[in-house]
Design a protein around this motif. Sequence first.
Motif, PDB file in Angstrom:
ATOM      1  N   MET A   1       0.835  -1.259   0.038  1.00  0.00           N
ATOM      2  CA  MET A   1       0.038  -0.011  -0.087  1.00  0.00           C
ATOM      3  C   MET A   1       0.732   1.203  -0.133  1.00  0.00           C
ATOM      4  N   ILE A   2       2.013   1.194   0.520  1.00  0.00           N
ATOM      5  CA  ILE A   2       2.941   2.440   0.491  1.00  0.00           C
ATOM      6  C   ILE A   2       3.138   2.811  -0.840  1.00  0.00           C
ATOM      7  N   TRP A   3       3.284   1.836  -1.728  1.00  0.00           N
ATOM      8  CA  TRP A   3       3.623   2.078  -3.231  1.00  0.00           C
ATOM      9  C   TRP A   3       2.543   3.035  -3.867  1.00  0.00           C
ATOM     10  N   PHE A   4       1.237   2.450  -3.458  1.00  0.00           N
ATOM     11  CA  PHE A   4       0.057   3.143  -4.074  1.00  0.00           C
ATOM     12  C   PHE A   4       0.186   4.507  -3.718  1.00  0.00           C
ATOM     13  N   ALA A   5       0.239   4.731  -2.087  1.00  0.00           N
ATOM     14  CA  ALA A   5       0.289   5.913  -1.554  1.00  0.00           C
ATOM     15  C   ALA A   5       1.209   7.146  -2.191  1.00  0.00           C
ATOM     16  N   VAL A   6       2.625   6.539  -2.654  1.00  0.00           N
ATOM     17  CA  VAL A   6       3.560   7.378  -2.999  1.00  0.00           C
ATOM     18  C   VAL A   6       3.251   7.576  -4.564  1.00  0.00           C
ATOM     19  N   LEU A   7       2.565   6.723  -5.393  1.00  0.00           N
ATOM     20  CA  LEU A   7       2.277   6.787  -6.605  1.00  0.00           C
ATOM     21  C   LEU A   7       1.024   7.950  -6.583  1.00  0.00           C
ATOM     22  N   THR A   8       0.065   7.881  -5.770  1.00  0.00           N
ATOM     23  CA  THR A   8      -0.847   8.899  -5.755  1.00  0.00           C
ATOM     24  C   THR A   8      -0.170  10.301  -5.498  1.00  0.00           C
ATOM     25  N   LEU A   9       0.682  10.199  -4.664  1.00  0.00           N
ATOM     26  CA  LEU A   9       1.306  11.677  -4.423  1.00  0.00           C
ATOM     27  C   LEU A   9       2.223  12.164  -5.301  1.00  0.00           C
ATOM     28  N   VAL A  10       2.810  11.536  -6.015  1.00  0.00           N
ATOM     29  CA  VAL A  10       3.612  11.846  -7.169  1.00  0.00           C
ATOM     30  C   VAL A  10       2.819  12.363  -8.288  1.00  0.00           C
ATOM     31  N   TRP A  11       1.753  11.675  -8.395  1.00  0.00           N
ATOM     32  CA  TRP A  11       1.009  12.074  -9.657  1.00  0.00           C
ATOM     33  C   TRP A  11       0.161  13.307  -9.015  1.00  0.00           C
ATOM     34  N   LEU A  12      -0.425  13.553  -8.054  1.00  0.00           N
ATOM     35  CA  LEU A  12      -0.841  14.898  -7.377  1.00  0.00           C
ATOM     36  C   LEU A  12       0.120  16.008  -7.660  1.00  0.00           C
ATOM     37  N   VAL A  13       1.270  15.792  -7.246  1.00  0.00           N
ATOM     38  CA  VAL A  13       2.504  16.688  -7.021  1.00  0.00           C
ATOM     39  C   VAL A  13       2.650  17.284  -8.599  1.00  0.00           C
ATOM     40  N   VAL A  14       2.897  16.271  -9.665  1.00  0.00           N
ATOM     41  CA  VAL A  14       3.189  16.475 -11.110  1.00  0.00           C
ATOM     42  C   VAL A  14       1.994  17.223 -11.786  1.00  0.00           C
ATOM     43  N   ALA A  15       0.530  16.661 -11.305  1.00  0.00           N
ATOM     44  CA  ALA A  15      -0.709  17.376 -11.957  1.00  0.00           C
ATOM     45  C   ALA A  15      -0.425  18.835 -11.421  1.00  0.00           C
ATOM     46  N   VAL A  16      -0.167  19.398 -10.012  1.00  0.00           N
ATOM     47  CA  VAL A  16      -0.141  20.607  -9.645  1.00  0.00           C
ATOM     48  C   VAL A  16       1.075  21.371 -10.287  1.00  0.00           C
ATOM     49  N   PHE A  17       2.046  20.937 -10.408  1.00  0.00           N
ATOM     50  CA  PHE A  17       3.048  21.428 -11.113  1.00  0.00           C
ATOM     51  C   PHE A  17       2.519  21.974 -12.515  1.00  0.00           C
TER      52      PHE A  17
END
Length: 124
Positions: A1-17
């Motif tokens: 589950m940590i992998w999915f949380a990291v992937l979601t966080l990376v997706w959100l950060v890239v989308a915000v940028f």
Amino acid sequence: MIWFAVLTLVWLVVAVFGLQARQRGSARVARRWTTRLYAVTCVPLTALVVGGALVAVQLTFSQAGTGEAITAATPYAQWLAIAINLVIVDIVIRRRDVTPRASGRLGAQVHESFTFGSASSPRP
């Protein structure tokens, strides 16, 4: 589950940028971030492909059963998928910025002026 949380966080950060770049009016930078966002979105597909390859290698060269091979390969496939996608997309972005275009200019110099000169001059 940590992998999915990291992937979601990376997706959100890239989308915000990407959104911030678009709001600042920098189309080229926004396009780069959007390209990275596509890469992050495709990570689960890449993880399946990499996981399948890792499982095939384990089944070929070890005595492990299929379940054990899948369990052992899954974490590596997930993290490798993030790394592979982001490295490949960064190479593509950098190559696109330095390859000559048909106009003879470098890819980083694609913005042209929207002024047409005086009102009497013909429009291109």
